[in-house]
Design an enzyme around this catalytic site. Structure first.
Site, PDB file in Angstrom:
ATOM      1  N   TYR A 221      61.177 100.226  45.152  1.00 39.43           N
ATOM      2  CA  TYR A 221      60.981 100.555  46.569  1.00 39.43           C
ATOM      3  C   TYR A 221      62.132 101.416  47.079  1.00 39.43           C
ATOM      4  O   TYR A 221      63.293 101.154  46.773  1.00 39.43           O
ATOM      5  CB  TYR A 221      60.911  99.268  47.397  1.00 39.43           C
TER       6      TYR A 221
ATOM      7  N   GLU B 104      58.908 106.054  53.604  1.00 37.18           N
ATOM      8  CA  GLU B 104      58.841 104.906  52.719  1.00 37.18           C
ATOM      9  C   GLU B 104      58.099 105.297  51.447  1.00 37.18           C
ATOM     10  O   GLU B 104      57.018 105.871  51.526  1.00 37.18           O
ATOM     11  CB  GLU B 104      58.104 103.775  53.441  1.00 37.18           C
TER      12      GLU B 104
END
Lengths: 385, 291
Positions: free
Chosen positions: A108, A196
């Site tokens: 991530y 993101e």
């Protein structure tokens, strides 16, 4: 403003961020053609402004062009309901067809503004593919945070630390470093409030690739990004909300039956709260702003009552800059012009309030005027039922 | 006594010749604030409503001794205007302008702090010290002189609170609107510090809203450092998550910034938290009565 995955990936490619090969398509036939062009197994991904697409059936791995075309036919025009779309879901109009990668692990990477620190922060984790908020709650030790000094930007050693923290070495670490520098440049140059990459994947051969991409842009900065403004997808917005934004009104449709019109965001939220406390359900949030004129009030009123769930209207105005007589004129004009049948409760206070009240009375129209917020909430809940 | 703004305030209006700037300069002056001039680049040397207009803040400070500025310039230029005031050494800068890009706000705030100045806002109604002066757009006629300090992230909801207090005969010392953006110069904690130190302030009303963690931080500060009674209200108790409620800062994301969490934090710090916005006045009367 939110961007679609395919838009975000196109933008990020310009910042040296590697994404899977792929193509955005609007028809099943084009999906088949794209799949044939890519060859092998492909991933068909519904393009909507909401997360949780996979679980809702919006992301499918398929074998070859025929299969891709069949799945595309099912998805285009279908309604996807995910935890982020609300119960009404979103209709899929566009698909992203991408090569399928052989993935070794999922990581991530996120960049956002930390309001508490008033700084840009990079969030990284070896636990990719999951809700990052959940990871932060369950296993905070898996989250690596980096605060960026905006005067210096991202420093090389900081980027190396991020790669190390998420377990990357060798060529993968180098690729991740360049990708992160690209993301940061994009964040600053595009005036993003969030970027993101979840998941960021490492392939079997060690390549680091942004498998998904989410970008939220700062609405306040769009004035200097005419090119980005073109990426706005009106189909993703509520038509009434779009209409409201044309008149600089801030409107958000909710599920209840009491239409609310208020000046100021804080007072508008507080009005929704007091309606709920009185046993009612607000149909919307509507902030007409501090300096609204009669014309804007008329438009606000029209938008408000075009939601057919609305069975009563509460107007709560604290006139500072906006004068109560101007408000009254706007409301009277709207009610007369639009043939309003639902009861209207008005609470106003502030500059020129006496003149405003006199105008409402003189109009001969059916308004209920009250003096306090709590009384207004009580009355409108009674009239709505 | 009051905080931030008083009889010594010498106010400079950035964007004086614009519609908002001229209107609110007149309002401030009518309220008794000493307005010393304005800045509108390109219009220096002229006068507007009897006030001298300057091209730069430095020139204005040199000529007028301004010690406070209020910014009404459009969003695209507002951060620059704020930094210009800080560079000229103006200790208190109030930015009313709404819609400033958040990265601009961060840059401006960083600069202001390095200059040792204080920024209030952006996207705020400003400050009024009742009976002494006002910097911003809070209507003077709803205020009453007294002993309650107000600090709020909202504009009109602040007016609502002032109005309720005034109706109950509870006057105010200073009312501070800190602004509804994600990044603001002066926080709840900064304002609470000022009110705690101000002898005339006997109770504080704190009005927060959903989004961010400013109220939770305020709660921590109140527990440790505030001896005066505090009344709290949080707007947006019924707002759905993921939707931005008008203010750029008012959004609940990933379970963070909920009204319930903020209300619980404030309650546990001893704040008298009211559920209904209509109870702000009566709750303040109660905490003052208990003294």
């Amino acid at each position: 403003m939110n961007l679609h995955e395919y838009q975000a990936k196109t933008l990020l490619t310009g910042y040296d961020v590697v994404t899977p090969r792929g193509e955005a398509v609007l028809s099943a036939v084009d999906a088949g053609r794209a799949a044939r062009h890519l060859g092998g197994r492909v991933v068909v991904k519904a393009q909507i402004h909401a997360g949780g697409r996979g679980k809702a059936g919006g992301i499918k791995v398929v074998d070859g062009a025929t299969e891709a075309e069949r799945i595309a036919r099912e998805l285009i025009g279908a309604k996807l309901v995910t935890p982020q779309t609300g119960p009404s879901g979103r209709v899929v109009e566009r698909l992203l067809v991408e090569e399928q990668l052989s993935i070794r692990n999922e990581l991530y990477l996120g960049i956002l503004i930390d309001r508490r620190l008033r700084q840009v922060v990079v969030i990284a984790s070896a636990a990719g593919g999951m809700e990052i908020e959940q990871v932060a709650l369950d296993s905070p030790e898996l989250i690596y945070r980096l605060e960026v000094d905006s005067r210096l930007g991202l420093l090389d050693f900081q980027v190396r630390c991020v790669a190390d923290a998420i377990g990357l070495t060798g060529s993968s670490a180098k690729q991740a470093a360049s990708l992160l520098q690209g993301l940061y440049r994009a964040f600053v140059e595009l005036d993003a409030s969030l970027i993101e990459i979840n998941p960021l994947v490492v392939t079997e051969v060690g390549d680091v690739i942004a498998l998904d991409a989410k970008i939220t842009l700062d609405d306040n900065a769009l004035f200097r990004h005419a090119d980005l403004m073109r990426l706005r997808d009106l189909a993703e917005e509520d038509p009434l909300e779009t209409e409201a934004s044309k008149y600089s009104l801030s409107y958000i449709r909710l599920d209840g039956n009491i239409g609310c019109m208020v000046n100021g965001a804080g007072l508008a939220m507080a009005t929704m709260d007091i309606v709920k406390l009185a046993g009612g359900d607000p149909a919307n949030f509507l902030d007409v702003g501090g300096g609204a004129n009669a014309e804007q009030i008329r438009n606000a009123f029209r938008i408000l009552i075009s939601d057919d769930k609305v069975s009563a209207v509460l107007i709560n105005i604290f006139g500072g800059i906006l004068r109560c007589d101007v408000l009254a004129e706007g409301v009277i004009g709207a009610v007369a012009e639009l043939d309003v049948r639902v009861p209207v409760v008005i609470r106003m206070e502030g500059t020129n309030v006496d003149e405003g009240r006199r105008l409402l009375q003189k109009s001969g129209l059916n308004f209920t005027t009250v003096n306090s917020m709590s009384e207004a909430a009580k009355q409108v809940v009674r009239l709505a039922s | 006594m009051a905080v931030l703004v008083d009889q010594d305030t010498r106010l400079l209006v950035q964007g004086l010749t614009g519609r908002e700037g001229s209107f609110h300069a007149r309002q401030a002056s009518t309220y008794g604030t000493v307005v010393v001039g304005g800045v509108s680049p390109g219009k220096g040397g002229t006068s507007h409503d009897g006030l001298p207009v300057f091209n730069t803040v430095r020139a204005a400070v040199r000529e007028t001794g301004a010690n406070t500025s209020v910014v009404f310039v459009p969003a695209a230029f507002a951060a620059d205007a704020v930094m210009e005031s800080a560079d000229a050494g103006i200790p208190l800068i109030v930015c009313v302008t709404e819609g400033i890009p958040v990265q601009d706000a961060m840059t401006a705030l960083d600069f202001v702090e390095r200059c040792g100045c204080r920024l209030i806002g952006p996207n705020c109604p400003g400050v009024i010290s009742v009976g002494l002066g006002k910097v911003g757009i809070i209507p003077g006629h709803i205020c009453l002189e007294g002993k309650v300090g107000i600090v709020s992230r909202s504009g009109t909801l602040t007016y609502e609170a002032i109005h309720q207090l005034t109706l109950l005969g509870l006057g105010q010392t200073t009312c501070i609107g800190i602004g509804g953006d994600p990044i603001v110069g002066t926080t709840f904690i900064d304002a609470l510090k000022l009110f705690e130190e101000d002898q005339a302030t006997e109770a504080v009303v704190l009005i927060g809203e959903i989004g961010g963690v400013a109220e939770e931080q305020a709660a921590g500060f109140i527990r440790e450092h505030v001896s005066k009674p505090v009344v709290g209200f949080i707007a947006g108790q019924t707002a759905p998550s993921g939707r931005r409620m008008g203010h750029a800062g008012a959004i609940v994301t990933g379970g963070m910034g909920t009204a319930a969490g903020k209300m619980a934090a404030l309650s546990s710090a001893g704040v008298a938290v009211v559920e209904s916005p209509s109870e702000i006045g009566t709750a303040t009367a109660q905490v003052l009565g208990r003294q």
